[in-house]
Design a protein around this motif. Structure first.
Motif, PDB file in Angstrom:
ATOM      1  N   UNK A 141     116.900  81.356  64.640  1.00  0.00           N
ATOM      2  CA  UNK A 141     116.108  82.558  64.900  1.00  0.00           C
ATOM      3  C   UNK A 141     116.536  83.703  63.989  1.00  0.00           C
ATOM      4  N   UNK A 142     117.842  83.854  63.757  1.00  0.00           N
ATOM      5  CA  UNK A 142     118.327  84.885  62.835  1.00  0.00           C
ATOM      6  C   UNK A 142     117.824  84.622  61.418  1.00  0.00           C
ATOM      7  N   UNK A 143     117.820  83.366  61.009  1.00  0.00           N
ATOM      8  CA  UNK A 143     117.320  83.023  59.674  1.00  0.00           C
ATOM      9  C   UNK A 143     115.832  83.350  59.563  1.00  0.00           C
ATOM     10  N   UNK A 144     115.069  83.034  60.613  1.00  0.00           N
ATOM     11  CA  UNK A 144     113.631  83.369  60.605  1.00  0.00           C
ATOM     12  C   UNK A 144     113.423  84.877  60.497  1.00  0.00           C
ATOM     13  N   UNK A 145     114.210  85.619  61.251  1.00  0.00           N
ATOM     14  CA  UNK A 145     114.097  87.078  61.219  1.00  0.00           C
ATOM     15  C   UNK A 145     114.440  87.602  59.828  1.00  0.00           C
ATOM     16  N   UNK A 146     115.441  87.015  59.192  1.00  0.00           N
ATOM     17  CA  UNK A 146     115.820  87.426  57.840  1.00  0.00           C
ATOM     18  C   UNK A 146     114.685  87.163  56.857  1.00  0.00           C
ATOM     19  N   UNK A 147     114.068  85.995  56.947  1.00  0.00           N
ATOM     20  CA  UNK A 147     112.942  85.669  56.067  1.00  0.00           C
ATOM     21  C   UNK A 147     111.773  86.615  56.343  1.00  0.00           C
ATOM     22  N   UNK A 148     111.501  86.877  57.603  1.00  0.00           N
ATOM     23  CA  UNK A 148     110.426  87.790  57.969  1.00  0.00           C
ATOM     24  C   UNK A 148     110.690  89.182  57.405  1.00  0.00           C
ATOM     25  N   UNK A 149     111.930  89.640  57.489  1.00  0.00           N
ATOM     26  CA  UNK A 149     112.296  90.938  56.949  1.00  0.00           C
ATOM     27  C   UNK A 149     112.107  90.966  55.431  1.00  0.00           C
ATOM     28  N   UNK A 150     112.549  89.926  54.748  1.00  0.00           N
ATOM     29  CA  UNK A 150     112.395  89.858  53.294  1.00  0.00           C
ATOM     30  C   UNK A 150     110.913  89.840  52.909  1.00  0.00           C
ATOM     31  N   UNK A 151     110.105  89.092  53.657  1.00  0.00           N
ATOM     32  CA  UNK A 151     108.654  89.082  53.410  1.00  0.00           C
ATOM     33  C   UNK A 151     108.066  90.475  53.605  1.00  0.00           C
ATOM     34  N   UNK A 152     108.509  91.159  54.654  1.00  0.00           N
ATOM     35  CA  UNK A 152     107.988  92.498  54.940  1.00  0.00           C
ATOM     36  C   UNK A 152     108.352  93.471  53.827  1.00  0.00           C
ATOM     37  N   UNK A 153     109.552  93.342  53.286  1.00  0.00           N
ATOM     38  CA  UNK A 153     109.962  94.231  52.202  1.00  0.00           C
ATOM     39  C   UNK A 153     109.107  94.057  50.951  1.00  0.00           C
ATOM     40  N   UNK A 154     108.734  92.819  50.681  1.00  0.00           N
ATOM     41  CA  UNK A 154     107.999  92.538  49.447  1.00  0.00           C
ATOM     42  C   UNK A 154     106.489  92.545  49.628  1.00  0.00           C
ATOM     43  N   UNK A 155     106.011  92.673  50.858  1.00  0.00           N
ATOM     44  CA  UNK A 155     104.566  92.671  51.093  1.00  0.00           C
ATOM     45  C   UNK A 155     103.952  93.947  50.538  1.00  0.00           C
ATOM     46  N   UNK A 156     102.892  93.826  49.743  1.00  0.00           N
ATOM     47  CA  UNK A 156     102.262  95.025  49.188  1.00  0.00           C
ATOM     48  C   UNK A 156     101.524  95.858  50.241  1.00  0.00           C
ATOM     49  N   UNK A 157     101.203  95.247  51.373  1.00  0.00           N
ATOM     50  CA  UNK A 157     100.524  95.970  52.444  1.00  0.00           C
ATOM     51  C   UNK A 157     101.403  95.925  53.687  1.00  0.00           C
ATOM     52  N   UNK A 158     101.677  97.104  54.226  1.00  0.00           N
ATOM     53  CA  UNK A 158     102.459  97.210  55.458  1.00  0.00           C
ATOM     54  C   UNK A 158     101.749  98.176  56.391  1.00  0.00           C
ATOM     55  N   UNK A 159     101.452  97.690  57.587  1.00  0.00           N
ATOM     56  CA  UNK A 159     100.752  98.499  58.574  1.00  0.00           C
ATOM     57  C   UNK A 159     101.611  98.599  59.821  1.00  0.00           C
ATOM     58  N   UNK A 160     101.814  99.809  60.272  1.00  0.00           N
ATOM     59  CA  UNK A 160     102.546 100.045  61.521  1.00  0.00           C
ATOM     60  C   UNK A 160     101.503 100.140  62.632  1.00  0.00           C
TER      61      UNK A 160
END
Length: 173
Positions: free
Chosen positions: A83-102
């Protein structure tokens, strides 16, 4: 499964009396497990592989020459690491995503597609989902942060350059 642990080689997970002669080592080899650079220990990987293969914790304990309580503990630690590894990948994806919506707490799930589509239009990114599919992706990924149509915890929705949607809970700092 045989309950005769004396026939087992405790290090390889093979149960000589079993109808299923697959070993933990076989399963790890098939899956391409390499201990170096992995967040799981070899024992954690063995336990998860055998569980995914359909074995009960007691049978795994017999195969590995340990107690069921130890297998349970190793499995729980392994699942936390995954689960920690998944969260890390999700975080890395979020950092590099050109679109981020809160997506704010209290938002109607039916409003989320328009929020995402508007942000994607501004960034020139095409979303890979129609509105109903996008709502399902967000709802499924958000888990209990979405109840019915209500977003109950702030979410971050990222869209990658190829239109894939990534959803994470916003964590309070």
């Amino acid at each position: 499964m045989s309950d005769d642990a004396d026939e087992n080689d405790p290090g390889d997970g093979h149960d000589a009396g079993s109808d299923d002669p697959v070993t933990a080592a076989d399963l790890l080899t098939r899956a391409g497990f390499e201990a170096d650079g992995n967040v799981l220990t070899r024992r954690q990987a063995e336990v998860l592989a055998l569980r995914e293969h359909g074995l009960r914790q007691a049978d795994i304990a017999d195969r590995l020459g340990t107690s069921r309580a130890n297998v349970s503990s190793v499995e729980a630690s392994a699942r936390q690491n995954v689960e920690k590894a998944r969260e890390t990948v999700s975080f890395a994806d979020a950092l590099s995503a050109p679109v981020r919506v809160r997506v704010e707490d209290g938002t109607d799930l039916y409003d989320v597609p328009d929020l995402v589509y508007d942000a994607c239009d501004e960034a020139g990114v095409k979303v890979g989902y129609a509105a109903p599919e996008l709502m399902k992706v967000v709802s499924d990924a958000a888990g209990d942060a979405v109840h019915g149509r209500e977003v109950r915890a702030e979410l971050l929705v990222g869209v990658t350059g190829d239109g894939q949607v990534r959803v994470r809970r916003a964590h309070e700092e």
